[in-house]
Design a protein around this motif. Structure first.
Motif, PDB file in Angstrom:
ATOM      1  N   TRP A 680      -0.726  15.836   4.339  1.00 33.56           N
ATOM      2  CA  TRP A 680      -0.195  16.955   3.572  1.00 33.56           C
ATOM      3  C   TRP A 680       1.235  16.632   3.163  1.00 33.56           C
ATOM      4  CZ3 TRP A 680      -3.824  17.607   7.214  1.00 33.56           C
ATOM      5  CH2 TRP A 680      -4.882  18.487   6.960  1.00 33.56           C
ATOM      6  N   ARG A 684       0.926  20.782   0.830  1.00 35.68           N
ATOM      7  CA  ARG A 684      -0.215  20.595  -0.073  1.00 35.68           C
ATOM      8  C   ARG A 684      -0.993  19.346   0.353  1.00 35.68           C
ATOM      9  NH1 ARG A 684       3.869  22.239  -3.558  1.00 35.68           N
ATOM     10  NH2 ARG A 684       4.416  20.074  -4.056  1.00 35.68           N
ATOM     11  N   LYS A 685      -2.316  19.505   0.475  1.00 31.12           N
ATOM     12  CA  LYS A 685      -3.133  18.387   0.925  1.00 31.12           C
ATOM     13  C   LYS A 685      -3.161  17.300  -0.130  1.00 31.12           C
ATOM     14  CE  LYS A 685      -7.507  17.271   3.172  1.00 31.12           C
ATOM     15  NZ  LYS A 685      -8.808  17.782   3.676  1.00 31.12           N
TER      16      LYS A 685
END
Length: 847
Positions: A680, A684-685
């Motif tokens: 991440w 956010r991945k």
């Protein structure tokens, strides 16, 4: 005479038509077009052969065949690839359809090849009798749809070898009996030219077959030395003819060999030569219906299925008193030699060109099938077959098949296709009974027996084909045609808007919706006539692949290289101007800073060597050498660990990357399988475009001063944070380097992608500079500067550069495949020698 002509026409017409009917039934059961919406987009056919055939179509449409392709990754020699995949006359039929319909046309070509196998096999069986025996159609059709074909028909470049084997054997027998080698020389040469890999195996088989012919001639009380002296002339003629075949094939063999020596498959593992067994008694199940299926294509026993009737007659051959013992010894030698070629690892490695194959093992199994069918047909022609011998044969075969089944089902992984006991028993019992009554029934029942044998045998072949193909992840033709047009329109838009040389990193792979298997578009550049870094091929240049890996690109194995792992500097180095990405069903085009095919750089570039697992350092030193600066372009960050936790046997790291340089930031994890790691970035991945099971550069985000990046890494094993490589490109400094290099850019005036020919002009501002070209170094490149020949240099481990003079430089580059000219000369000289010797022999005979 007219009656005989009609008989021959029907005989060979049926030998073509019967396999066609059975293949169409099999295709209908699979739901292939036109019987459904499926096509053959799976395995190597979908990922390799089809794009290669599309390139073949494109070049043939222009009445030209190039030795070089700019679409093989960064560019490469096309001859080794063509020698293995493309030089089949059947491929010309693909010109009749568009590329969007290419999968359908390929299935038609496959069907045509299978049917042609029936014709050539029937022609061979015809040499065993003085009249037409329609029972031969059962045996020739069994050859067309034997287990090897059912398991490997989608490796369509192999099927030409099966077509030619019967003709080669006829040629050998003519050479032996009447001393006429022409048919043997021509057919074996064609076999090698159409596919040198199986052609090599056929050459080994020709040696074994010739030995068997010699053995067959041995008389009682004759010593082996006396036999060799008696057959010395024919043995010498065989050796001479085989040398002629080698010389005629040199036009393909020499450049193909030199090309393959540049791949990663040239190393030889000594363990592959240990005399160990490859399998056990479970191999006997391969003689039954459904011995293997698609999911076992990479590891399975040799596919020996030829039909129960053929197997029964092949065994009966060795019990019939009407057949000479010496003939039995000769054919027994053939059977035993081929069996050992499968079973003993040493022999198996030699048969596969001194390499254990990567999947699709026992590729010489087609030769064993041919020998069994040959023996079976010869046994079926014998009159007065002994009933007791037939009963003993039935019991023996039945017992061996049961042994194989018991061994298989006691193993850890019994084959799913072998679970139909009722089906297997039914075919064995029916064909056993029909085998018993073959030649024993009264005259008026003979036709009924033959028709019954044919129907049951053909249904057995179709059932085997269906079982062996039932797990194939077939593609979807309608979706393929639609997505092909969409993808082509994207490339057309780029071509119309940009006339400079550029490459495209396509991760918006629209065609993948037509596949049921993962599809990564490795060879889409060939399919659409574009340039890209991606490539998946057995002929991939290993030095080029290793160089790209050292610069941070992803490579699954020695046959694949992918654009995943690119960065701004490598975009410049390899002219990767466009990224195509998929977002919300739309293709997004991202443009990078590139300078076309080439530009002038400092001569210090030739002194830079690449280090393993240090991509940022490698890129930095390369660009520094190009623009003659000691200022780094990358800021290498010290990664700080904020937190380390262990949750559910997984390690979770929270890391912080300081942001003191403006520009794109990248992460590189050496020695890692990235499919096992979750990442991440600022909550956010982060996902890679494809599954990446080895190290590759991962772009994070553009860095801004005062805004550190927070990374979360979840891994199944403990990580050494000190091994994490995080770097930010100094965008301002990089832009300055781009401007400096752009002043000395190669202005390409001509680039003929169909013949490896480049022309351009460049102004060099100082003496001693190099023209760096975004093409791999290859001994086949010949260069001229201002009409004077210059020697190309190798830089960056495997890239091409030319020495420049101060001022204007007119550049000419031409590619000649290494070994092609030598191969042509050898083939031409061999042809002349053959012609002279043949004429001399005719003169001697007339005298």
């Amino acid at each position: 005479m007219q009656t005989k002509y009609k008989q021959a026409l029907s005989y060979y017409g049926l030998s073509f038509g019967l396999p066609l009917v059975l293949v169409l039934i099999g295709f209908a059961m699979m739901g292939l077009v036109p019987f459904g919406n499926h096509n053959l987009l799976f395995s190597d056919l979908g990922t390799q052969y089809m794009p290669f055939l599309a390139e073949f179509k494109r070049q043939m449409a222009h009445f030209n065949f190039s030795a070089y392709s700019f679409s093989l990754s960064l560019g490469g020699n096309l001859v080794p690839l063509a020698a293995y995949y493309l030089i089949s006359p059947f491929n010309l039929l693909l010109l009749l359809g568009s590329n969007s319909q290419l999968p359908v046309m390929i299935s038609y070509v496959i069907a045509l090849k299978i049917c042609t196998m029936g014709v050539t096999m029937n022609y061979f069986l015809r040499t065993r009798t003085t009249s037409y025996h329609y029972s031969a159609l059962i045996f020739s059709t069994a050859y067309s749809l034997c287990g090897f074909v059912a398991m490997n028909f989608y490796n369509l470049m192999w099927l030409d070898a099966l077509i030619l084997v019967p003709l080669i054997v006829i040629g050998l027998e003519r050479l032996f009996s009447v001393k006429k080698p022409t048919l043997y020389i021509v057919t074996l040469t064609v076999s090698i030219l159409t596919n040198y890999y199986l052609g090599y195996m056929t050459c080994l088989f020709a040696v074994l077959y010739m030995i068997s012919l010699v053995i067959k001639q041995r008389q009682p009380q004759q010593t082996w030395l006396q036999l060799m002296k008696q057959q010395a002339r024919v043995i010498w003629q065989f050796i001479w003819s085989s040398l002629i075949v080698g010389g005629l094939s040199a036009i393909i063999l020499v450049p193909a060999l030199l090309g393959m020596l540049k791949t990663g498959k040239k190393t030889i593992a000594m363990t592959s030569f240990y005399p160990t067994p490859q399998f056990g008694w479970e191999v006997l199940t391969q003689f039954q219906v459904g011995g293997s299926h698609y999911t076992q294509r990479l590891t399975h026993e040799p596919t020996l299925f030829v039909g129960t009737l053929v197997l029964l007659f092949a065994v009966l051959y060795f019990t019939l008193p009407q057949i000479r013992k010496q003939a039995k010894y000769a054919n027994g030698f053939l059977v035993l030699s081929l069996a050992l070629s499968f079973w003993v690892t040493t022999f198996n490695t030699v048969w596969h060109m001194f390499q254990q194959p990567e999947g699709f093992p026992y590729r010489n199994a087609y030769l064993f099938s041919f020998v069994l069918i040959k023996l079976a047909y010869e046994a079926s022609l014998v009159r007065g077959q002994n009933k007791r011998a037939k009963v003993r044969t039935i019991i023996l075969i039945g017992g061996l098949l049961v042994m194989g089944q018991l061994k298989l089902h006691s193993s850890q992984y019994p084959q799913i296709a072998q679970q139909s006991w009722l089906l297997l028993s039914g075919y064995t019992i029916f064909l056993g009974l029909l085998f018993y009554y073959w030649g024993q029934a009264r005259q008026r029942y003979q036709k009924l027996v033959m028709i019954s044998v044919a129907l049951v045998s053909f249904s057995e072949l179709v059932t085997n084909f269906q079982l062996m193909t039932q797990k194939m992840p077939l593609g979807y033709q309608k979706q393929y045609a639609q997505q092909y047009q969409r993808q082509a329109s994207v490339y057309k838009h780029l071509s119309q808007a940009d006339h400079d040389f550029y490459r495209v990193n396509n991760q918006s792979i629209l065609l993948k919706s037509a596949y049921r298997e993962p599809y990564y578009g490795y060879n889409d550049a060939l399919l659409f006539g574009q340039y890209t870094l991606n490539n998946y091929s057995s002929t991939l240049d290993e030095q080029m692949r290793s160089m790209l890996v050292d610069l941070g690109f992803y490579s699954k194995n020695v046959r694949r290289i992918n654009g995943v792992g690119h960065a701004a500097i490598t975009d410049l180095l390899f002219a990767n101007r466009y990224d195509l990405q998929q977002k919300k069903g739309q293709t997004i085009i991202q443009r990078h800073q590139t300078l076309g095919l080439g530009f002038a750089v400092n001569a210090d570039l030739a002194d830079v060597t690449l280090k393993k697992h240090r991509p940022f350092d490698n890129q930095d030193r390369l660009l520094q050498a190009m623009v003659n600066t000691d200022k780094p372009f990358y800021k290498i960050h010290q990664v700080d660990t904020v937190r380390e936790e262990v949750k559910a046997q997984r390690y979770c790291y929270t890391l912080e990357v300081p942001s003191d340089t403006k520009g794109p930031t990248y992460l590189y994890l050496p020695h890692q399988d990235l499919t096992q790691i979750k990442l991440w970035v600022n909550g956010r991945k982060k996902k890679t475009p494809i599954k990446v099971n080895s190290a590759a550069i991962i772009p994070l985000e553009d860095s801004h001063r005062g805004q550190p990046l927070r990374l979360t890494v979840i891994s199944p094993k403990r990580q050494k944070i000190s091994h994490f490589q995080v770097a930010t490109l100094n965008q301002k400094r990089f832009d300055q380097a781009i401007r400096q290099l752009s002043h000395q850019k190669l202005m390409t005036t001509a680039l003929w992608r169909d013949n490896g020919h480049v022309e351009g002009r460049i102004d060099s501002q100082s003496a001693g500079q190099l023209l760096y070209l975004s093409l791999p170094y290859d001994a086949g490149w010949h260069a001229k500067i201002n009409h004077h020949t210059v020697k190309p240099k190798k830089v960056m481990a495997n890239m091409l550069a030319l020495p420049l003079k101060k001022g204007t430089n007119d550049v000419q580059l031409r590619y000649y495949a290494p070994g092609l000219l030598i191969g042509q000369i050898i083939s031409l000289v061999t042809l002349c020698i053959w012609g002279l010797v043949a004429n001399w022999q005719k003169i001697v005979i007339k005298r």
